[in-house]
Design an enzyme around this catalytic site. Sequence first.
Site, PDB file in Angstrom:
ATOM      1  N   GLY A 154       0.841  -1.205  -0.071  1.00 41.49           N
ATOM      2  CA  GLY A 154      -0.131  -0.023  -0.169  1.00 41.49           C
ATOM      3  C   GLY A 154       0.894   1.288   0.038  1.00 41.49           C
ATOM      4  O   GLY A 154       0.412   2.193   0.687  1.00 41.49           O
ATOM      5  N   GLY A 165       0.865   3.459  -2.432  1.00 39.55           N
ATOM      6  CA  GLY A 165       0.036   4.212  -2.974  1.00 39.55           C
ATOM      7  C   GLY A 165      -0.696   5.006  -1.957  1.00 39.55           C
ATOM      8  O   GLY A 165      -0.896   5.881  -2.023  1.00 39.55           O
ATOM      9  N   GLU A 217       6.518   8.382  -5.342  1.00 42.20           N
ATOM     10  CA  GLU A 217       6.352   6.598  -4.948  1.00 42.20           C
ATOM     11  C   GLU A 217       7.083   5.963  -5.878  1.00 42.20           C
ATOM     12  O   GLU A 217       7.003   6.202  -7.214  1.00 42.20           O
ATOM     13  CB  GLU A 217       4.809   6.574  -4.903  1.00 42.20           C
ATOM     14  CG  GLU A 217       4.775   5.035  -4.601  1.00 42.20           C
ATOM     15  CD  GLU A 217       3.189   4.402  -4.860  1.00 42.20           C
ATOM     16  OE1 GLU A 217       2.333   5.234  -5.304  1.00 42.20           O
ATOM     17  OE2 GLU A 217       3.142   3.314  -5.085  1.00 42.20           O
ATOM     18  N   CYS A 274     -18.465   3.451 -21.392  1.00 40.54           N
ATOM     19  CA  CYS A 274     -17.554   3.116 -22.346  1.00 40.54           C
ATOM     20  C   CYS A 274     -17.977   2.016 -23.178  1.00 40.54           C
ATOM     21  O   CYS A 274     -18.837   2.285 -23.733  1.00 40.54           O
ATOM     22  CB  CYS A 274     -16.068   3.282 -21.757  1.00 40.54           C
ATOM     23  SG  CYS A 274     -14.865   3.903 -23.294  1.00 40.54           S
ATOM     24  N   GLY A 293     -19.399  -0.283 -21.987  1.00 45.83           N
ATOM     25  CA  GLY A 293     -20.759  -0.397 -21.519  1.00 45.83           C
ATOM     26  C   GLY A 293     -21.829   0.365 -22.337  1.00 45.83           C
ATOM     27  O   GLY A 293     -22.787  -0.251 -22.615  1.00 45.83           O
ATOM     28  N   MET A 294     -21.402   1.424 -22.610  1.00 46.05           N
ATOM     29  CA  MET A 294     -22.390   2.456 -23.384  1.00 46.05           C
ATOM     30  C   MET A 294     -22.480   1.977 -24.811  1.00 46.05           C
ATOM     31  O   MET A 294     -23.720   1.833 -25.230  1.00 46.05           O
ATOM     32  CB  MET A 294     -21.968   3.737 -23.353  1.00 46.05           C
ATOM     33  CG  MET A 294     -22.532   4.908 -24.253  1.00 46.05           C
ATOM     34  SD  MET A 294     -21.522   4.651 -26.062  1.00 46.05           S
ATOM     35  CE  MET A 294     -22.528   6.625 -26.553  1.00 46.05           C
ATOM     36  N   HIS A 342     -15.225   7.903 -19.293  1.00 46.68           N
ATOM     37  CA  HIS A 342     -15.014   7.352 -17.842  1.00 46.68           C
ATOM     38  C   HIS A 342     -15.269   8.133 -16.741  1.00 46.68           C
ATOM     39  O   HIS A 342     -14.304   9.046 -16.339  1.00 46.68           O
ATOM     40  CB  HIS A 342     -13.631   6.864 -17.858  1.00 46.68           C
ATOM     41  CG  HIS A 342     -13.501   5.857 -18.599  1.00 46.68           C
ATOM     42  ND1 HIS A 342     -13.482   4.527 -18.346  1.00 46.68           N
ATOM     43  CD2 HIS A 342     -12.985   5.608 -20.030  1.00 46.68           C
ATOM     44  CE1 HIS A 342     -13.380   3.488 -19.449  1.00 46.68           C
ATOM     45  NE2 HIS A 342     -12.998   4.416 -20.519  1.00 46.68           N
ATOM     46  N   GLU A 396     -15.616   7.664 -13.819  1.00 51.64           N
ATOM     47  CA  GLU A 396     -15.018   7.249 -12.377  1.00 51.64           C
ATOM     48  C   GLU A 396     -13.561   7.705 -12.253  1.00 51.64           C
ATOM     49  O   GLU A 396     -13.260   7.868 -11.095  1.00 51.64           O
ATOM     50  CB  GLU A 396     -15.008   5.663 -12.843  1.00 51.64           C
ATOM     51  CG  GLU A 396     -13.979   4.992 -13.778  1.00 51.64           C
ATOM     52  CD  GLU A 396     -14.490   4.807 -15.114  1.00 51.64           C
ATOM     53  OE1 GLU A 396     -15.487   5.459 -15.356  1.00 51.64           O
ATOM     54  OE2 GLU A 396     -13.867   3.808 -15.793  1.00 51.64           O
TER      55      GLU A 396
HETATM   56  N1  GLN Z   1     -13.172  -1.343 -26.767  1.00 50.31           N
HETATM   57  C1  GLN Z   1     -13.962   0.114 -26.751  1.00 50.31           C
HETATM   58  C2  GLN Z   1     -13.068   1.044 -27.711  1.00 50.31           C
HETATM   59  O1  GLN Z   1     -12.204   1.099 -27.923  1.00 50.31           O
HETATM   60  C3  GLN Z   1     -14.192   0.557 -25.467  1.00 50.31           C
HETATM   61  C4  GLN Z   1     -12.918   0.931 -24.662  1.00 50.31           C
HETATM   62  C5  GLN Z   1     -13.677   1.310 -23.267  1.00 50.31           C
HETATM   63  O2  GLN Z   1     -14.352   0.722 -22.678  1.00 50.31           O
HETATM   64  N2  GLN Z   1     -12.246   1.832 -22.506  1.00 50.31           N
HETATM   65  O3  GLN Z   1     -13.735   2.027 -28.161  1.00 50.31           O
END
Ligand code: GLN
Length: 533
Positions: free
Chosen positions: A18, A20, A143, A383, A385-386, A509, A511
């Site tokens: 740990g 980081g 680090e 990403c 997922g979308m 992203h 996140e």
């Molecule tokens: N593989 C997809 C692309 O290159 C999505 C990449 C990702 O989810 N970061 O567009």
Amino acid sequence: MGETKYIFVTGGVASSLGKGIMSSSIGKLLQARGYNVTIQKFDPYINIDPGTLNPYEHGECYVTIDGHEADLDLGHYERFLSIETTKANNITTGRIYKSVIDKERRGDFLGKTVQVVPHITDEIKRNIKLLGNKYKFDFVITEIGGTVGDIESLPYLESIRQLKWELGQNALCVHLTYVPFLSAAQELKTKPTQHSVKELQSLGVQADVLVLRSEHELSANLRKKVALFCNVEEDAVVQSVDVPTIYEVPLKMQEQNLDKTILRKMGLPIGPDPELKPWKSFLDRRAKATEVVTIGLVGKYVELQDAYKSILESLLQAATYNDRKIKIDYIQSEDITPENVEEKLSKVDGVVICPGFGSRGVEGKFVAAKYTREHDIPTFGICLGMQCMAIEFARNVLGYQDANSTEMNEKTKHNVIDIMEEQKSITNMGGTMRLGAYECVISKGSKAFDIYGKEHIQERHRHRYEFNNSYREEYEKNGMKCVGVNPESDLIEIVEIPTLKWYIGAQFHPEYRSTVLNPHPLFLSFIKAAINK
Ligand code: GLN
């Protein structure tokens, strides 16, 4: 404050102790005292950056605003400190060598023999000091990846030795080690720590502070012994015992005055202890939450939690601010079929369809997206997922059975996700992606607009493929709206189905931007919807 102070964080005995989190915790405590702090990670491997590394090798690839594919520790730095890091915060041996070799080819070394010492070490030192020199940070925490004793760490430790010599009180080394408990002997053992400190000493580096990681409380006597054997002052030997959440580590370090010890050793005024009120209130809410929100994480790296590190942290933050405990159901997308999807997804409150590359497990993501769309389960596609949400919609609503991304099927007639024209000619891995922060304009009246509360946002990207704009009208007519668009390129950044409770896909992203004190609005809203499901 005057001159920049440099803190080095090294590790001994074992990896994964740990470093980081410790670097972030020290940074947090100094920042809370009003200092301007940044943290950087130097990794001893030869890859130029972790962008091309398989997540099994190195976990999630984090992305900075300036589009650097970075080590996941930079995510910790940003989440703890709410700072933004850049390419300069993450250096690898590969980059150090590349830069030295480029200089050699240009003739910059004027015929000299190019050597590890001084040329590689000079380049390491230049990079260590870059952020301090350029942005005048009060503290630059560096680090060093890997473990003392590794062959590949040697040039970094030699650079630290030189810098400690050159900078005197303005440089300090915090060494993190491990104190194992031998159950047969019922004893905590300090010998590995002594050995790793000796190993550092043999390279000319004296640790100024020792942080002893352990699964058990360490007695004052044990710490005294370590201090004596390791040439470290007693109050500079602190323990870091396992805690329920990494976000408690700064408080544990504050309790042991680690920040004060560092300030004293660096000749800085000490002043009152910072209260860390918002931080403590986050921890309080986390501890007090009893009700649970269950999120199904549909991805292909379910056995490898580091692969989705930032998503998991964002979900935890959002759940905490919604006064809930988070429970993650890891769902292997490769195993999802139309026959078992109900059994796998009907019990969760919300579903995240994870990012990813390549076709493994992607069909299961389509099945999941269809199920949650048809059953109005809050769903967040990130990403890939979308892209899966869009492909599923094309197959089952628009009626294009073969709809796909050209990443999965180059020959599909309905390439609803496709590569950008400008990128088709690039073949160099790492050169073909849309990386880093891009602007996005959100349509007023959309769910996304409500969530962000504004029209102009910036989010970080890491992908090659894009929503194919020639299908946009058809999607919109049939109920999937393109509500976030890049103003320059017209690329689609956010899709949503406004008639559902929460069905949103982001090409970026989010996140990477969620921090403990600034949780991301999309995650907050998604968790809220999951709670209300
Ligand atoms: N593989 C997809 C692309 O290159 C999505 C990449 C990702 O989810 N970061 O567009």
